[in-house]
Design an enzyme around this catalytic site. Structure first.
Site, PDB file in Angstrom:
ATOM      1  CE  LYS A  37      24.467 -33.328  -1.798  1.00 57.29           C
ATOM      2  NZ  LYS A  37      24.458 -31.930  -1.326  1.00 57.29           N
ATOM      3  CE  LYS A  95      22.819 -28.478   4.618  1.00 59.09           C
ATOM      4  NZ  LYS A  95      22.303 -27.809   3.421  1.00 59.09           N
ATOM      5  CG  ASP A 118      22.742 -25.318   1.257  1.00 56.10           C
ATOM      6  OD1 ASP A 118      22.761 -24.745   2.366  1.00 56.10           O
ATOM      7  OD2 ASP A 118      22.805 -26.547   1.141  1.00 56.10           O
ATOM      8  CG  ASP A 155      23.535 -29.419  -3.583  1.00 54.60           C
ATOM      9  OD1 ASP A 155      24.109 -28.393  -4.002  1.00 54.60           O
ATOM     10  OD2 ASP A 155      23.530 -29.747  -2.379  1.00 54.60           O
ATOM     11  CD  GLU A 191      20.696 -27.225  -1.965  1.00 53.39           C
ATOM     12  OE1 GLU A 191      21.593 -27.582  -1.171  1.00 53.39           O
ATOM     13  OE2 GLU A 191      19.505 -27.605  -1.873  1.00 53.39           O
TER      14      GLU A 191
END
Length: 271
Positions: A165, A269, A245, A194, A220
C-alpha cells in the site's frame, strides 16, 4: 418460492493490527460488514454480505443498512428469490447505484438458488474453473525495515504475491518501502503497489520511475477514481501496467476505461 423476511445486521470487527492505506483513506482499525439474511416460505435461508467504505465505494455501512432495511427489503417481500433478474429490476427501480447494498441481496439470492438446486453456486454460474486460488498478502504503511520484515513473514506463511500500500504524503518514502520489500522477497516474486487514489498524475509517475527496477506486476488505482484522462496520461508516459479498482464501480465505468485504453486490468470486488 417467495421471500418472507429480510434481516440486516451491521457488524464491527476489529482487525488483528491497524491497516494503513493511502493518505486519502488513512488507517483502518475495524472492518464493518453488513450481513443480510433472506428468509423464504420454503424454509431456505440465503446469506449475503457487503463491506462498504465511503471514500472507496461511495457507500457506508450506515447507508447500506438504511437503504436495504427501509427501501429495498420491503419491496422484495413476496418476490421470488430464484428470479434474480427480476430482483435486480426491482432494486434498480428503487434506487440508482448503491451497488454494494444490492450486491449483498444478490449474493443472498444466489445462495438460495444454490441450496434450492442442490448445487454449488459456481456450477450455476457456469462451472468451477480451478480448485484453489493463490492468496495475496498486503502490507499497509510502516517503515522500509518493518515492511521488509512483514514481507518475509508473508513468504513463510505461503502467500503467493504481496500488495504494498502506497499513496502516502511522502512519495520518496513509498519508493524506499517498495525497494525494501523487493529486496526482501527477491527477484521474480509477484509484487503489486496500490495507491488507493492517493496521488495525482505527477506523483504517480514519480513513483513509477523510482521503482522501475522493482519490476512490479501492477500499479493499482494510482490517482482519483474519476480521473480517466489522468490514467491515460500515466499509460502514455510509462510502461507500468495499471489496474483500476475504485474507478470501476459499474459496467458503465468499465466500458469507458476500455474505450479510453486507460488501464490494463480490473481489480474486482464481489461485495
Amino acid at each position: 418460492m417467495k421471500i418472507t423476511k429480510i434481516e440486516v445486521k451491521k457488524l464491527s470487527i476489529p482487525l488483528p493490527k491497524p491497516y494503513k492505506l493511502s493518505k486519502l483513506y488513512g488507517t483502518l482499525y475495524n472492518t464493518e460488514p453488513v450481513v443480510v439474511k433472506v428468509h423464504t416460505d420454503e424454509g431456505i435461508v440465503g446469506y449475503g454480505e457487503t463491506d462498504a467504505m465511503p471514500l472507496f465505494t461511495g457507500e457506508s455501512p450506515e447507508t447500506v443498512f438504511v437503504v436495504i432495511s427501509e427501501a429495498i427489503a420491503p419491496a422484495l417481500i413476496g418476490r421470488d428469490p430464484l428470479n434474480i433478474a427480476k430482483v435486480h429490476e426491482v432494486m434498480d427501480g428503487i434506487t440508482k447505484d448503491m451497488h454494494l447494498a444490492k450486491a449483498a441481496l444478490d449474493m443472498a439470492c444466489y445462495d438460495i438458488l444454490g441450496k434450492f438446486a442442490g448445487l454449488p453456486v459456481c456450477e450455476i454460474l457456469g462451472g468451477k474453473l480451478r480448485d484453489e486460488l493463490p492468496i495475496m498478502g498486503s502490507i499497509g504503511g510502516g517503515s522500509p525495515e518493518k515492511n521488509a520484515q512483514d514481507a518475509l513473514g508473508m513468504l513463510d506463511k505461503g502467500y503467493k504475491s504481496i500488495m504494498v500500500k502506497v499513496g502516502g504524503s511522502n512519495v520518496e518514502l513509498d519508493i524506499e518501502r517498495t525497494h525494501a520489500v523487493r529486496e526482501a522477497v527477491g527477484a521474480g516474486y509477484p509484487l503489486i503497489a496500490d495507491a488507493n487514489q492517493g496521488w495525482d498524475v505527477r506523483r504517480a509517475i514519480r513513483y513509477i520511475k523510482g521503482i522501475d527496477s522493482c519490476k512490479l506486476e501492477l500499479f493499482e488505482q494510482p490517482i482519483a477514481a474519476w480521473d480517466v484522462d489522468g490514467l491515460v496520461k500515466i499509460k502514455e508516459k510509462t510502461d507500468m501496467a495499471l489496474s483500476a479498482d475504485e474507478s470501476v464501480m459499474s459496467l458503465e465505468n468499465a466500458k469507458i476505461l476500455i474505450k479510453e485504453k486507460a488501464v490494463d486490468v480490473f481489480s474486482m470486488k464481489v461485495s
